[in-house]
Design a protein around this motif. Structure first.
Motif, mmCIF file in Angstrom:
data_model
loop_
_atom_site.group_PDB
_atom_site.id
_atom_site.type_symbol
_atom_site.label_atom_id
_atom_site.label_comp_id
_atom_site.label_asym_id
_atom_site.label_seq_id
_atom_site.Cartn_x
_atom_site.Cartn_y
_atom_site.Cartn_z
ATOM 1 N N GLU A 97 0.887 -1.167 0.000
ATOM 2 C CA GLU A 97 0.000 0.000 0.000
ATOM 3 C C GLU A 97 0.913 1.201 0.000
ATOM 4 O O GLU A 97 1.649 1.433 0.955
ATOM 5 N N ALA A 100 2.168 3.815 3.079
ATOM 6 C CA ALA A 100 1.726 3.293 4.374
ATOM 7 C C ALA A 100 2.655 3.739 5.494
ATOM 8 O O ALA A 100 2.237 3.892 6.620
ATOM 9 N N GLY A 101 3.916 3.962 5.176
ATOM 10 C CA GLY A 101 4.868 4.324 6.219
ATOM 11 C C GLY A 101 4.987 5.816 6.458
ATOM 12 O O GLY A 101 5.841 6.247 7.205
ATOM 13 N N ASP A 103 4.322 9.573 7.806
ATOM 14 C CA ASP A 103 3.767 10.254 8.959
ATOM 15 C C ASP A 103 3.067 11.508 8.449
ATOM 16 O O ASP A 103 3.676 12.342 7.787
ATOM 17 N N LEU A 114 12.204 9.105 6.099
ATOM 18 C CA LEU A 114 11.569 8.175 7.042
ATOM 19 C C LEU A 114 11.188 6.876 6.343
ATOM 20 O O LEU A 114 11.454 5.774 6.829
ATOM 21 N N TYR A 115 10.585 7.012 5.182
ATOM 22 C CA TYR A 115 10.131 5.839 4.440
ATOM 23 C C TYR A 115 11.327 5.018 3.961
ATOM 24 O O TYR A 115 11.309 3.792 3.996
ATOM 25 N N THR A 118 12.482 3.074 6.797
ATOM 26 C CA THR A 118 11.556 1.971 7.064
ATOM 27 C C THR A 118 11.895 0.774 6.190
ATOM 28 O O THR A 118 11.720 -0.367 6.576
ATOM 29 N N MET A 119 12.401 1.051 4.992
ATOM 30 C CA MET A 119 12.798 -0.041 4.110
ATOM 31 C C MET A 119 14.240 -0.469 4.366
ATOM 32 O O MET A 119 14.757 -1.353 3.680
#
Lengths: 249, 277
Positions: A97, A100-101, A103, A114-115, A118-119
């Motif tokens: 999606e 999704a990560g 903010d 940030l994303y 996250t990966m």
């Protein structure tokens, strides 16, 4: 023989479907005492065996609730299979999606980092890709605006731009090509096809047979948690169209 | 084991980014911004000094320097309660990410405790200001000399109680975040527990000024690890002496046990999180 990109052996996924969701202590105890706490077992996936070679592009077809998204989540490592094993070799870019990560209070620029993190990517690496991401997402004028003010199309564009910029080895696409306007959809299809030359492995879920034919060389059909057909994309797509038509009659 | 360390190493950027995000967003829309990290403890301490030093009276009797005494306790308590509360909600608040992308889930409670720790360290500046104020005032005017905090080499040991408190918060944070996924009620129960902890810890009063009749109650007071940690902290910055080694052993042991329970509970339950959030 080289290692396959993805190897799934006898994988099954069990969900406990509560008749009602119990999420507080009071309800839990009441139900425990009154013996109403029972679960309905539901096998979302059953005995899945699949081997995807490097560079293969596999389309996953199936009706709603067949277990397509569950399967992608298991491969992406989000869900842990109840039985069996899943092995993957290579960097996975999940596009299950988009956005999704993110903010919502963070700006587009901050969300890129940030994303990326996250990966599992470093700030430095994302910094190198930053211009490319911004350019591809066409969000240059809005990059310092909080993401909560973005439209859903803008969020999806940014999400796609980040996930595709990192040179993934395994790309997991869950109906993501159906977002955004036609122009951006074409652009993202082109981007994905350009990744093929680098030998990327693709798992692609879609209801759109034309898109599957366009992108994939192989395909499988999932039905009620089982693989009922697998093989060449063209053959499988024909079979799927037949199934759909049979359902209509 | 090596696999986990490798995975943590890979996702260290995520830890960093979340810590950064929490700190940036916390004060983003306020006019004074990061200044609040030390303005807020300063103001609340003044309120407490006023209430417990004057209105209720006697709480400050026998304390060399009541404002500093109170500030020490309050800063540590505030860090503990804030960090554990944030950690508790962190996994559930990150549901949208956890459901879509693989991330090591413990990063979330860890990052929330860490970001609170960073703002806590900034807020320690208030304490530095207080100490400086009383030292200068005591030097200039001998009348106030007895209120002077002792500047001693023991101040350098201040990191010992802080590290123990940090570990304790991570342990408790992991336990709470695991529980919170399955039972949201923990949120409300823990609020009450924190209120209890505030009054059970010698923050506004001295433990030896209490007249405790019940032996069990006295035992509970001493068993509170926050008491040991606060006492150690005060020894370093206010009393200017070495802390009691039993406090060190007890609080370190307590933190270690919490950390082990937290890690095991979290590790055993983390694969089920996604089905409940």
């Amino acid at each position: 023989m080289s290692k396959p990109a993805i190897e799934i052996k006898n994988m099954s996924m069990l969900f406990n479907l509560n008749s009602e969701k119990v999420d507080n202590l009071k309800e839990y105890f009441i139900k425990l005492v009154t013996h109403k706490l029972h679960y309905n077992e539901f096998w979302a996936l059953k005995n899945i065996n699949l081997r995807v070679e490097k560079g293969d592009r596999v389309g996953i077809l199936g009706f709603n609730g067949a277990g397509k998204s569950t399967m992608l989540k298991v491969i992406a490592g989000v869900l842990k299979p109840t039985e069996g094993t899943v092995e993957t070799h290579g960097i996975i870019a999940p596009m299950i999606e988009l956005g999704a990560g993110f903010d919502m209070n963070y700006s587009g620029k901050e969300n890129i980092f940030l994303y990326g993190a996250t990966m599992g990517y470093s700030r430095k690496f994302i910094q190198e890709k930053y211009d490319e991401i911004v350019e591809f997402s066409e969000l240059k004028d809005f990059i310092n605006v909080p993401v909560k003010n973005y439209s859903s199309g803008m969020k999806a564009r940014l999400g796609f731009a980040i996930a595709s910029a990192v040179d993934p080895e395994i790309l997991i696409l869950d109906e993501v090509l159906s977002v955004g306007d036609a122009k951006f959809r074409k652009k993202s299809e082109k981007k994905i096809i350009s990744l093929f030359d680098k030998g990327v492995t693709v798992l692609f879920v879609s209801h759109n047979v034309d898109q599957v034919l366009n992108i994939c060389n192989k395909a499988i059909i999932l039905d009620h948690g089982k693989i009922i057909a697998q093989g060449d994309a063209k053959e499988i797509c024909d079979q799927y169209v037949e199934m759909t038509n049979a359902g209509k009659k | 084991m090596k696999k986990y360390l490798k995975n943590f190493y890979k996702y260290r950027y995520l830890l960093y980014e979340i810590v950064r995000k929490n700190i940036k967003l916390q004060y983003r829309d306020s006019a004074l911004g990061i200044v609040w990290t030390f303005l807020q403890p300063l103001m609340t301490t003044l309120v407490l000094v006023f209430i417990f030093g004057n209105v209720f009276g006697k709480s400050n009797s026998g304390v060399v320097n009541y404002p500093i005494y109170l500030l020490c306790g309050r800063l540590l308590y505030e860090f503990y309660s804030q960090s554990t509360k944030r950690a508790m909600r962190s996994v559930r608040n990150s549901a949208s990410v956890i459901k879509k992308v693989y991330v090591p889930k413990y990063i979330y409670p860890l990052a929330n405790v860490s970001s609170t720790f960073v703002t806590f360290c900034i807020s320690l500046l208030v304490l530095v200001c207080f100490i400086a104020f009383y030292v200068i005032r005591g030097t200039v005017n001998p009348e106030y000399a007895e209120m002077m905090p002792h500047i001693t080499p023991y101040m350098l040991l201040v990191f010992v109680p802080l590290i123990i408190l940090f570990l304790l918060s991570i342990g408790v944070g992991l336990i709470l975040s695991t529980l919170d996924v399955f039972f949201k009620d923990i949120d409300y129960l823990y609020e009450v527990f924190c209120l209890l902890l505030f009054y059970m810890t010698p923050i506004v009063y001295r433990i030896d000024s209490l007249k405790i009749d019940s032996e069990l109650f006295a035992y509970v007071m001493l068993a509170n690890p926050m008491y040991s940690i606060t006492e150690m902290f005060r020894c370093c910055v206010l009393y200017g002496k070495m802390f009691n080694i039993h406090h060190l052993e007890y609080s370190l042991g307590f933190a270690a046990v919490m950390l082990i329970i937290g890690v095991i509970a979290f590790y055993k339950k983390q694969d089920k999180f996604i089905l409940h959030i």
